[in-house]
Design a protein around this motif. Structure first.
Motif, short mmCIF file in Angstrom:
data_model
loop_
_atom_site.label_atom_id
_atom_site.label_comp_id
_atom_site.label_asym_id
_atom_site.label_seq_id
_atom_site.Cartn_x
_atom_site.Cartn_y
_atom_site.Cartn_z
N GLY A 1 0.79 -1.12 -0.19
CA GLY A 1 -0.13 0.22 -0.12
C GLY A 1 0.89 1.15 0.15
N GLU A 2 0.17 2.37 0.23
CA GLU A 2 0.71 3.72 0.09
C GLU A 2 1.84 3.57 1.43
OE1 GLU A 2 0.14 5.31 -2.65
OE2 GLU A 2 -1.15 3.60 -3.09
N GLY A 3 3.01 4.37 1.16
CA GLY A 3 4.13 4.50 2.28
C GLY A 3 4.78 3.34 2.65
N ALA A 4 4.42 2.10 1.81
CA ALA A 4 5.18 0.69 2.50
C ALA A 4 6.60 0.78 2.28
CB ALA A 4 4.43 -0.40 1.82
N GLY A 5 7.08 1.69 1.51
CA GLY A 5 8.69 1.66 1.40
C GLY A 5 8.99 0.95 0.21
N LYS A 6 8.38 0.69 -0.67
CA LYS A 6 8.50 -0.22 -2.17
C LYS A 6 9.92 0.58 -2.74
CE LYS A 6 4.58 -0.08 -3.98
NZ LYS A 6 5.33 0.63 -5.08
N SER A 7 9.92 2.03 -2.72
CA SER A 7 10.91 2.42 -3.71
C SER A 7 12.55 2.34 -3.03
CB SER A 7 10.83 4.05 -3.70
OG SER A 7 9.30 4.34 -4.46
N THR A 8 12.32 2.54 -1.70
CA THR A 8 13.48 2.21 -0.98
C THR A 8 14.01 0.67 -1.10
OG1 THR A 8 12.58 3.91 0.78
CG2 THR A 8 14.49 2.23 1.46
#
Length: 211
Positions: free
Chosen positions: A13-20
């Protein structure tokens, strides 16, 4: 004969840290000698990026669930044919930020589109292609939304109410429970280093599995 590459997807979901996690996992896989392709959904191709701009545009608040779903699958069909399938056939690994599970979660769980309708589009647009491994970053909706709040202007999806994201999270967790051999659920409230360590551990079996 070239072995088929491995297909890894990241969901959450939103803010889960996928980009990191994507950045850290990319670095790890490259260090292991993996010939890696990094892509995202919606996007990853010129057509897909154009679709992404439409889907996330706050000015498109009137978009109906059916249009949103069809746009997502239009982007996905192009990504599979232009990027994912050729890369896998050439023996490359593909690391993708979201894939079809996102439609079951967001348009299915969030918007209420019947699962069988999504399954029909999945079969038509991507055929039998499924990820070898799906990493699901899971954390409470309130935590994720608090993280996402500091990233600038909210897009068309991010402005949805908490109840929408609760349904999205529940749909993701249900899919993970139904396919435990493909999914690895990672506690996204861990430190970035902890999340990355869990993701790396989840990929270990892929290195010994011949396609």
């Amino acid at each position: 004969m070239t072995s088929r590459g491995k297909f890894i997807t990241l969901e959450g979901g939103e803010g889960a840290g996928k980009s990191t996690l994507l950045a850290g996992l990319r670095q790890h896989l490259l260090a292991q000698g993996v010939d890696l392709v990094l892509t995202r959904e919606p996007g990853g191709t010129p057509l897909g990026e154009a679709v992404r701009a439409i889907v996330l545009d706050p000015a498109q608040r009137g978009m109906c669930a059916e249009s949103e779903l069809l746009l997502m699958f239009a982007s996905r069909a192009q990504l599979v044919r232009e990027c994912i399938a050729p890369a896998l056939a050439a023996g490359q690994w593909v690391l993708c930020d979201r894939f079809t599970d996102a439609s079951y979660a967001y348009q299915g769980g969030g918007r209420g589109v019947p699962e069988e309708r999504i399954a029909t589009l999945e079969q038509w647009s991507v055929g039998e292609l499924r990820p070898d491994l799906t990493l699901l970053l899971d954390l409470p909706v309130a935590t994720g939304r608090a993280r996402a709040a500091g990233r600038g202007e909210a897009d068309r999806i991010e402005v949805e109410a908490d109840a929408f994201f609760e349904r999205v999270r529940a749909a993701y967790r249900a899919r993970a429970a139904a396919e435990p051999s493909r999914f690895r659920v990672i506690d996204a409230s861990l430190t970035p280093a902890g999340v990355l360590a869990a993701a790396i551990d989840a990929t270990r079996h892929l290195f010994g599995a011949a396609a």
